[in-house]
Design a protein around this motif. Structure first.
Motif, PDB file in Angstrom:
ATOM      1  N   THR A  35       0.853  -1.188   0.000  1.00  0.00           N
ATOM      2  CA  THR A  35       0.000   0.000   0.000  1.00  0.00           C
ATOM      3  C   THR A  35       0.894   1.245   0.000  1.00  0.00           C
ATOM      4  N   PHE A  36       0.257   2.412   0.004  1.00  0.00           N
ATOM      5  CA  PHE A  36       1.037   3.663  -0.023  1.00  0.00           C
ATOM      6  C   PHE A  36       1.413   4.150   1.369  1.00  0.00           C
ATOM      7  N   ARG A  37       0.435   4.058   2.298  1.00  0.00           N
ATOM      8  CA  ARG A  37       0.617   4.781   3.559  1.00  0.00           C
ATOM      9  C   ARG A  37       0.713   3.888   4.777  1.00  0.00           C
ATOM     10  N   ASP A  38       0.775   2.555   4.580  1.00  0.00           N
ATOM     11  CA  ASP A  38       0.949   1.678   5.735  1.00  0.00           C
ATOM     12  C   ASP A  38       2.429   1.652   6.117  1.00  0.00           C
ATOM     13  N   ASP A  39       2.726   0.836   7.080  1.00  0.00           N
ATOM     14  CA  ASP A  39       4.049   0.677   7.660  1.00  0.00           C
ATOM     15  C   ASP A  39       5.197   0.857   6.649  1.00  0.00           C
ATOM     16  N   LEU A  40       5.880   1.990   6.763  1.00  0.00           N
ATOM     17  CA  LEU A  40       6.949   2.264   5.801  1.00  0.00           C
ATOM     18  C   LEU A  40       8.275   1.614   6.180  1.00  0.00           C
ATOM     19  N   THR A  41       8.234   0.612   7.060  1.00  0.00           N
ATOM     20  CA  THR A  41       9.447  -0.177   7.239  1.00  0.00           C
ATOM     21  C   THR A  41       9.485  -1.254   6.164  1.00  0.00           C
ATOM     22  N   GLY A  42       8.430  -1.369   5.365  1.00  0.00           N
ATOM     23  CA  GLY A  42       8.331  -2.420   4.353  1.00  0.00           C
ATOM     24  C   GLY A  42       9.024  -2.035   3.060  1.00  0.00           C
ATOM     25  N   LEU A  43       8.463  -2.557   1.955  1.00  0.00           N
ATOM     26  CA  LEU A  43       9.132  -2.452   0.663  1.00  0.00           C
ATOM     27  C   LEU A  43       9.278  -1.023   0.149  1.00  0.00           C
ATOM     28  N   TRP A  44       8.425  -0.137   0.627  1.00  0.00           N
ATOM     29  CA  TRP A  44       8.478   1.214   0.087  1.00  0.00           C
ATOM     30  C   TRP A  44       9.264   2.146   0.999  1.00  0.00           C
ATOM     31  N   ALA A  45       9.974   1.577   1.975  1.00  0.00           N
ATOM     32  CA  ALA A  45      10.624   2.394   2.986  1.00  0.00           C
ATOM     33  C   ALA A  45      11.530   3.455   2.370  1.00  0.00           C
ATOM     34  N   ARG A  46      12.249   3.098   1.316  1.00  0.00           N
ATOM     35  CA  ARG A  46      13.210   4.051   0.761  1.00  0.00           C
ATOM     36  C   ARG A  46      12.598   4.945  -0.315  1.00  0.00           C
TER      37      ARG A  46
END
Ligand code: BJW
Length: 262
Positions: A35-46
């Motif tokens: 997703t866009f705005r969930d836990d940003l420790t995941g795949l989209w963190a960077r």
């Protein structure tokens, strides 16, 4: 499921003549698309989606932005629709006057059997040139492991075969207008439905976030499926706190069990 699936939601859906299903990134999460705005420790963190999903970012660094979209396209190609996507296609089969509206740029609804989803924010699979919006075809070039972040992998966008302008993703970035026909059709469907299901959206990006509110103002029963609270909670008749893949199939099964028993 009993605790998150009030009988009332099933009755409303089973009795409905016109249903709108409105989806956001959360419905694709259980297919493995972040997703866009969930836990940003995941795949989209960077990768700050809010920063990259803009025309300014593309013009400043087209290779970075195109590389990010190629990575996302390859992730979506490897993803499969889940039982929640199929439950939505089952609603369409049961209720001919139903409409699927999605903010998502993937094709998981279509691959689950939805015939004509309204894509408010475009598609990963309809690139066009920046100069004249000529449709573009190209080979995917993301050859890395699509389960891993691209780590700044830069891929130059292709050039338009007609006019040699840069090709951009066929999505709606911040500050850009939504496709007019799609937005009009979505607003009309929301204003005319009796049940409006909102699934897996944070409800913070406008004008899309106005659509459930239009349905509520027009008198529809708005039912939300989301494991977390959202700003839409207050306009919803029923909030089902659970995930799309859990709640939607159970809701559909209960809806038509309830009507068949009457
Ligand atoms: C689960 C789950 C599971 C997890 N099951 N659930 C009014 C007020 C304030 C600002 C504005 C306003 N009107 C316009 C604006 C500006 C802006 C905006 O809204 N900004 C806000 C962020 C403040 N809007 C725009 O710029 C729009 N354009 C515009 O207004 O143009 C005006 C104009 C008119 C005429 C001419 C020119 C201009 C455009 C918005 C475009 C949005 N684009 C993006 C990117 C698309 C491309 C891409 O994919 O790269 O669309 S941004 C991103 O957000 C994407 C999404 O579709 C959109 C919505 O996100 P979504 O789907 O809700 O995902 P999340 O991550 O936010 O939420 C996931 C939810 O799922 C969570 O609630 C979880 O709990 C839940 N979940 N797992 C069920 N398993």
């Amino acid at each position: 499921m009993e605790d998150v699936l009030p009988r009332r939601a099933a009755q409303l859906l089973g009795d409905a003549r016109r249903v709108v299903v409105f989806t956001g990134a959360g419905i694709s999460a259980e297919s493995g698309v972040p997703t866009f705005r969930d836990d940003l420790t995941g795949l989209w963190a960077r990768f700050d989606a809010q920063r990259l999903a803009t025309a300014e970012a593309f013009h400043a660094d087209p290779d970075l932005v195109w590389g990010w979209y190629e990575w996302r396209r390859s992730r979506v190609r490897r993803a499969e629709p889940h039982a929640g996507h199929r439950a939505i296609a089952a609603i369409e089969a049961r209720v001919p006057g139903s409409t699927v509206i999605t903010q998502n740029v993937d094709d998981l609804h279509e691959r689950a059997g939805t015939r004509a989803a309204i894509h408010l924010h475009g598609s990963l699979f309809t690139p066009r040139c920046v100069a004249a919006a000529h449709p573009a075809t190209f080979e995917d070039r993301h050859d890395g492991d699509a389960t891993q972040p691209p780590e700044g992998r830069r891929i130059p966008p292709p050039r338009c075969a007609s006019c040699m302008a840069l090709v951009r993703p066929g999505v709606v970035w911040f500050g850009e207008a939504l496709p007019e026909a799609a937005l009009t059709a979505a607003v009309e469907a929301a204003a005319a439905c009796d049940v409006f299901l909102t699934v897996g959206t944070s409800g913070v990006v406008y004008p899309a976030a106005e659509i459930p509110r239009i349905a509520a103002r027009a008198g529809a029963a708005v039912i939300q499926i989301n494991p977390e609270p959202t700003p839409l909670d207050q306009i919803c008749a029923i909030n089902l706190r659970g995930t799309a893949a859990q709640v939607l199939p159970a809701l559909v099964a209960a809806a038509w069990k309830a009507t068949d028993e009457r």
